[in-house]
Write a protein that holds these residues in place. Structure first.
Motif, PDB file in Angstrom:
ATOM      1  N   HIS A 154       1.038  -1.020   0.446  1.00 37.62           N
ATOM      2  CA  HIS A 154       0.138   0.187   0.058  1.00 37.62           C
ATOM      3  C   HIS A 154       0.878   1.233  -0.420  1.00 37.62           C
ATOM      4  CE1 HIS A 154      -2.866   3.136   0.896  1.00 37.62           C
ATOM      5  NE2 HIS A 154      -2.389   3.457   2.341  1.00 37.62           N
ATOM      6  N   TYR A 155       1.757   1.387   0.744  1.00 38.13           N
ATOM      7  CA  TYR A 155       2.312   2.701   1.190  1.00 38.13           C
ATOM      8  C   TYR A 155       3.739   3.329  -0.714  1.00 38.13           C
ATOM      9  CZ  TYR A 155       0.532   3.408   4.969  1.00 38.13           C
ATOM     10  OH  TYR A 155      -0.815   3.623   6.261  1.00 38.13           O
ATOM     11  N   THR A 156       4.573   1.915  -1.252  1.00 45.12           N
ATOM     12  CA  THR A 156       4.922   1.469  -1.924  1.00 45.12           C
ATOM     13  C   THR A 156       3.707   1.849  -3.230  1.00 45.12           C
ATOM     14  OG1 THR A 156       5.619  -0.845  -1.341  1.00 45.12           O
ATOM     15  CG2 THR A 156       6.220   0.055  -3.931  1.00 45.12           C
ATOM     16  N   ARG A 157       2.769   1.743  -3.467  1.00 43.87           N
ATOM     17  CA  ARG A 157       1.817   2.388  -4.392  1.00 43.87           C
ATOM     18  C   ARG A 157       2.062   4.213  -4.341  1.00 43.87           C
ATOM     19  NH1 ARG A 157      -0.766  -2.380  -3.390  1.00 43.87           N
ATOM     20  NH2 ARG A 157      -2.773  -1.462  -2.060  1.00 43.87           N
ATOM     21  N   GLU A 158       1.714   4.594  -2.780  1.00 41.80           N
ATOM     22  CA  GLU A 158       1.014   5.946  -2.180  1.00 41.80           C
ATOM     23  C   GLU A 158       2.279   6.529  -2.434  1.00 41.80           C
ATOM     24  OE1 GLU A 158      -1.461   7.445  -0.572  1.00 41.80           O
ATOM     25  OE2 GLU A 158      -2.076   5.470  -1.223  1.00 41.80           O
ATOM     26  N   ALA A 159       3.430   5.792  -2.256  1.00 43.67           N
ATOM     27  CA  ALA A 159       5.017   6.553  -2.735  1.00 43.67           C
ATOM     28  C   ALA A 159       5.370   6.734  -3.982  1.00 43.67           C
ATOM     29  CB  ALA A 159       6.163   6.074  -1.655  1.00 43.67           C
ATOM     30  N   ARG A 160       4.578   6.431  -4.878  1.00 45.10           N
ATOM     31  CA  ARG A 160       5.155   5.500  -6.419  1.00 45.10           C
ATOM     32  C   ARG A 160       6.334   5.382  -6.698  1.00 45.10           C
ATOM     33  NH1 ARG A 160       0.791  10.898  -5.806  1.00 45.10           N
ATOM     34  NH2 ARG A 160      -0.397  10.389  -6.936  1.00 45.10           N
ATOM     35  N   ILE A 161       6.614   4.475  -6.103  1.00 39.34           N
ATOM     36  CA  ILE A 161       8.009   3.714  -5.820  1.00 39.34           C
ATOM     37  C   ILE A 161       7.641   2.439  -7.242  1.00 39.34           C
ATOM     38  CG2 ILE A 161       9.903   2.583  -5.220  1.00 39.34           C
ATOM     39  CD1 ILE A 161       9.060   4.293  -2.145  1.00 39.34           C
ATOM     40  N   ASN A 162       8.312   3.296  -8.487  1.00 39.86           N
ATOM     41  CA  ASN A 162       7.987   1.865  -8.951  1.00 39.86           C
ATOM     42  C   ASN A 162       9.206   0.498  -9.345  1.00 39.86           C
ATOM     43  OD1 ASN A 162       5.704   3.056 -10.441  1.00 39.86           O
ATOM     44  ND2 ASN A 162       7.375   4.755 -11.806  1.00 39.86           N
ATOM     45  N   LYS A 163       9.833   0.084  -7.379  1.00 40.45           N
ATOM     46  CA  LYS A 163      10.395  -1.027  -7.635  1.00 40.45           C
ATOM     47  C   LYS A 163       9.390  -2.212  -6.731  1.00 40.45           C
ATOM     48  CE  LYS A 163      14.582   1.142  -7.331  1.00 40.45           C
ATOM     49  NZ  LYS A 163      15.083   1.261  -6.392  1.00 40.45           N
ATOM     50  N   GLU A 164       9.255  -3.301  -7.169  1.00 42.18           N
ATOM     51  CA  GLU A 164       8.999  -4.554  -6.013  1.00 42.18           C
ATOM     52  C   GLU A 164       9.357  -4.533  -4.603  1.00 42.18           C
ATOM     53  OE1 GLU A 164       6.478  -7.284  -5.530  1.00 42.18           O
ATOM     54  OE2 GLU A 164       6.459  -5.982  -7.358  1.00 42.18           O
ATOM     55  N   ILE A 165       8.889  -3.353  -3.887  1.00 43.65           N
ATOM     56  CA  ILE A 165       9.271  -3.921  -2.879  1.00 43.65           C
ATOM     57  C   ILE A 165       8.442  -3.998  -1.306  1.00 43.65           C
ATOM     58  CG2 ILE A 165      10.064  -1.994  -0.414  1.00 43.65           C
ATOM     59  CD1 ILE A 165       9.673   0.299  -1.984  1.00 43.65           C
ATOM     60  N   THR A 166       9.823  -5.542  -0.794  1.00 42.95           N
ATOM     61  CA  THR A 166       8.654  -6.145   0.576  1.00 42.95           C
ATOM     62  C   THR A 166       9.790  -6.030   1.349  1.00 42.95           C
ATOM     63  OG1 THR A 166      10.757  -7.850  -0.004  1.00 42.95           O
ATOM     64  CG2 THR A 166       8.979  -8.049  -1.503  1.00 42.95           C
ATOM     65  N   PRO A 167       9.006  -6.919   2.264  1.00 42.10           N
ATOM     66  CA  PRO A 167       9.745  -6.552   3.606  1.00 42.10           C
ATOM     67  C   PRO A 167      11.479  -6.925   3.457  1.00 42.10           C
ATOM     68  CG  PRO A 167       7.793  -7.964   4.191  1.00 42.10           C
ATOM     69  CD  PRO A 167       7.640  -7.642   2.564  1.00 42.10           C
ATOM     70  N   GLN A 168      11.595  -7.948   3.302  1.00 44.75           N
ATOM     71  CA  GLN A 168      12.693  -7.689   2.398  1.00 44.75           C
ATOM     72  C   GLN A 168      13.578  -7.282   2.042  1.00 44.75           C
ATOM     73  OE1 GLN A 168      14.293 -10.639   3.748  1.00 44.75           O
ATOM     74  NE2 GLN A 168      16.017 -11.386   3.342  1.00 44.75           N
TER      75      GLN A 168
END
Length: 193
Positions: free
Chosen positions: A132-146
């Motif tokens: 959710h927050y990756t989308r909100e930040a408009r970061i175009n990477k696959e962000i996981t906890p790792q």
């Protein structure tokens, strides 16, 4: 056939967030309600400590001392004390003071982080928060906890941390697991040169 074998042998280089991407991600949760305060504390703690998802959701209230700036983490059969930076400590204090009790439904609940039903956070719930927050930040990477764990490690090394301290914080039994991050830092330096 040989190129296929070679490709399989090559180690996957983990995704690393830039300092700007970390800033964008950590600034997304709005601390206007209990959920936002909780989410801010979760993201800050993941990046501040580099702990694994299972370790984060396993944390109990008694495992955190935000005033002294550390958490006690039990993972993969080892216990370790991990320092946290002041912004993460402040986010944790705010969560413990203003949000956790608003979310908890059972006063005997020991989990540090709980979901909107007042129960211990799940892996799936944590992943949804990050997505959710990756989308909100408009970061175009696959962000996981790792990804946050990898970014924590690389950023520490870039700022002068020694390999053995990093190994201890990450909870690696073997230094070769930690060595991967040194190779990433060297690769970044080489690319910059």
């Amino acid at each position: 056939v040989k190129s296929e074998v070679k490709r399989r042998k090559e180690k996957h280089v983990p995704e690393i967030l830039t300092n700007q991407e970390i800033f964008l991600l950590l600034s997304q949760p709005k601390c206007t309600d209990a959920k936002g305060i909780r989410d801010k504390a979760i993201l800050e703690l993941l990046y501040a400590t580099g702990i694994r998802v299972t370790e984060l959701i396993s944390l109990n209230v008694t495992d955190v001392n935000a005033d002294l700036g550390f958490i006690r983490c039990v993972g993969e059969g080892r216990e370790r004390m991990i320092p946290i930076y002041p912004a993460a400590a402040e986010a944790l204090k705010l969560y413990q003071k203003r949000a956790r009790n608003a979310l908890v439904t059972n006063p005997q609940e020991t989990a540090l982080f709980v979901n909107v039903y007042g129960e211990r956070m799940t892996r799936q719930g944590l992943w949804k928060i990050i997505k959710h927050y990756t989308r909100e930040a408009r970061i175009n990477k696959e962000i996981t906890p790792q990804t946050l764990r990898h970014s924590f490690a690389v950023h520490l090394l870039e700022n002068g941390a020694d390999l053995h301290s990093l190994q201890e914080m990450l909870g690696h039994a073997d230094i070769s697991s930690t060595q991967v991050y040194v190779n990433i830092v060297r690769g970044k330096l080489k690319d910059a040169y």
